[in-house]
Design a protein around this motif. Structure first.
Motif, PDB file in Angstrom:
ATOM      1  N   ARG A  11       0.830  -1.206   0.000  1.00  0.00           N
ATOM      2  CA  ARG A  11       0.000   0.000   0.000  1.00  0.00           C
ATOM      3  C   ARG A  11       0.864   1.256   0.000  1.00  0.00           C
ATOM      4  O   ARG A  11       0.562   2.232  -0.686  1.00  0.00           O
ATOM      5  CB  ARG A  11      -0.914  -0.019   1.224  1.00  0.00           C
ATOM      6  CG  ARG A  11      -1.972   1.080   1.210  1.00  0.00           C
ATOM      7  CD  ARG A  11      -2.862   1.035   2.449  1.00  0.00           C
ATOM      8  NE  ARG A  11      -3.531  -0.262   2.573  1.00  0.00           N
ATOM      9  CZ  ARG A  11      -3.318  -1.129   3.560  1.00  0.00           C
ATOM     10  NH1 ARG A  11      -2.420  -0.845   4.507  1.00  0.00           N
ATOM     11  NH2 ARG A  11      -3.959  -2.279   3.605  1.00  0.00           N
TER      12      ARG A  11
ATOM     13  N   ASN B 170       2.210   1.519  -3.478  1.00  0.00           N
ATOM     14  CA  ASN B 170       1.190   1.497  -4.527  1.00  0.00           C
ATOM     15  C   ASN B 170       1.500   0.445  -5.598  1.00  0.00           C
ATOM     16  O   ASN B 170       1.411   0.699  -6.803  1.00  0.00           O
ATOM     17  CB  ASN B 170       1.055   2.882  -5.171  1.00  0.00           C
ATOM     18  CG  ASN B 170      -0.234   3.030  -5.954  1.00  0.00           C
ATOM     19  OD1 ASN B 170      -1.252   2.390  -5.651  1.00  0.00           O
ATOM     20  ND2 ASN B 170      -0.207   3.865  -6.984  1.00  0.00           N
TER      21      ASN B 170
ATOM     22  N   SER C 204       1.221  -4.136  -6.279  1.00  0.00           N
ATOM     23  CA  SER C 204       0.497  -5.326  -5.827  1.00  0.00           C
ATOM     24  C   SER C 204       1.350  -6.123  -4.837  1.00  0.00           C
ATOM     25  O   SER C 204       2.577  -6.061  -4.858  1.00  0.00           O
ATOM     26  CB  SER C 204       0.132  -6.204  -7.017  1.00  0.00           C
ATOM     27  OG  SER C 204       1.300  -6.779  -7.588  1.00  0.00           O
TER      28      SER C 204
END
Length: 295
Positions: free
Chosen positions: A24, A27, A29
């Motif tokens: 997160r 940004n 996966s």
């Protein structure tokens, strides 16, 4: 040796404590982050994390290298911001030093105009005596400086900004406070507050007095004219100081012009061996264009 992206991933995982949190932050996966982390460990030849029920527990090796990784990552982030600033036509930071007189008169007005055109550029200011400003220029902690002097070492470039003069600073209840202007002779019975020897203002006043066949010997010496305001307000004497400082802003004192005053140069100083960024060059041009006093 970690690559930049591997450094980002490692630092993010150390900060977040989980793959989910690190993904997160970056940004990206979770599978992509996990693959980068696995490849990093394989390349280094040791594990950075122990996997325990979906969480990552740093190994001793990870704790060992983390402080250095954090430092490098912070440097990388700073480099990215700087290159982004340069790509967008701004340098990101302008560092300027000034002695109190131009620092309280010319500089605020120039900075106001600069901020209107360059709101994204960070301005870092220093108020310092001349010797300290020279050191700031030499170390790169200031890109330019404003001073009331033009006799500088050869490694400092001097650009003439303008000229100012001297005034007499009086307590507001002084008998001479209503005079249109004052001559040296008006002050012969006063306690004089003024610059210490071996400073440019002292030398100029001393030469002016010598031309009159008199000597210049202040009873109270100061390093910076701004300190004179408190002394004058306290009734310690009258001051011969530069006329550039906005003395009307100081309560309890009254500035009066000094007749036949010598002049003082207002100079912009730049280290001869350092180039200015585009934003610094814009500031330099603006300082040359800004009037020394309010219109």
């Amino acid at each position: 040796m970690m690559r930049a992206r591997q450094l980002e991933v490692f630092t993010a995982v150390m900060r977040a404590g989980t793959v989910t949190g690190a993904a997160r932050l970056l940004n990206i996966s979770q599978p992509a982050l996990s693959q980068i982390l696995i490849h990093t460990e394989a390349q280094l030849g040791f594990d950075l994390f122990d996997r325990e029920k979906g969480r990552l527990r740093p190994t001793p090796e990870a704790f060992e290298i983390y402080p250095e990784a954090e430092r490098l990552f912070a440097g990388l982030e700073g480099l990215r911001r700087k290159t982004s600033d340069l790509r967008l036509g701004r340098a990101g930071l302008v560092r300027i030093a000034a002695s109190p007189p131009p620092g309280m008169s010319l500089l605020p007005r120039a900075l106001r105009a600069f901020r209107a055109d360059h709101p994204e550029v960070v301005l870092r200011t220093h108020v310092a005596p001349l010797a300290a400003m020279v050191d700031l220029l030499r170390t790169g902690d200031a890109s330019m400086a404003l001073a009331l002097d033009d006799d500088l070492p050869p490694d400092i470039t001097v650009e003439h900004i303008g000229t100012t003069h001297f005034c007499c600073l009086l307590p507001e209840d002084h008998a001479l406070a209503e005079a249109e202007g004052l001559d040296y002779s008006d002050l012969k019975d006063e306690t004089i507050i003024s610059y210490r020897s071996q400073t440019r203002p002292h030398d100029e006043l001393d030469m002016a007095m010598r031309r009159r066949g008199e000597t210049f010997a202040p009873q109270i010496e100061i390093d910076s004219s701004i300190s004179a305001a408190g002394f004058v307000r306290a009734g310690l004497g009258v001051a011969l100081v530069d006329a550039l400082l906005p003395w009307a802003q100081f309560p309890g004192v009254v500035p009066r012009p000094l007749s036949n005053s010598p002049s003082l140069p207002v100079s912009l100083l730049v280290a001869r061996d350092r180039s200015l960024s585009r934003a610094e060059e814009a500031m330099r041009k603006l300082l040359h264009a800004t009037p020394l006093t309010e219109p």
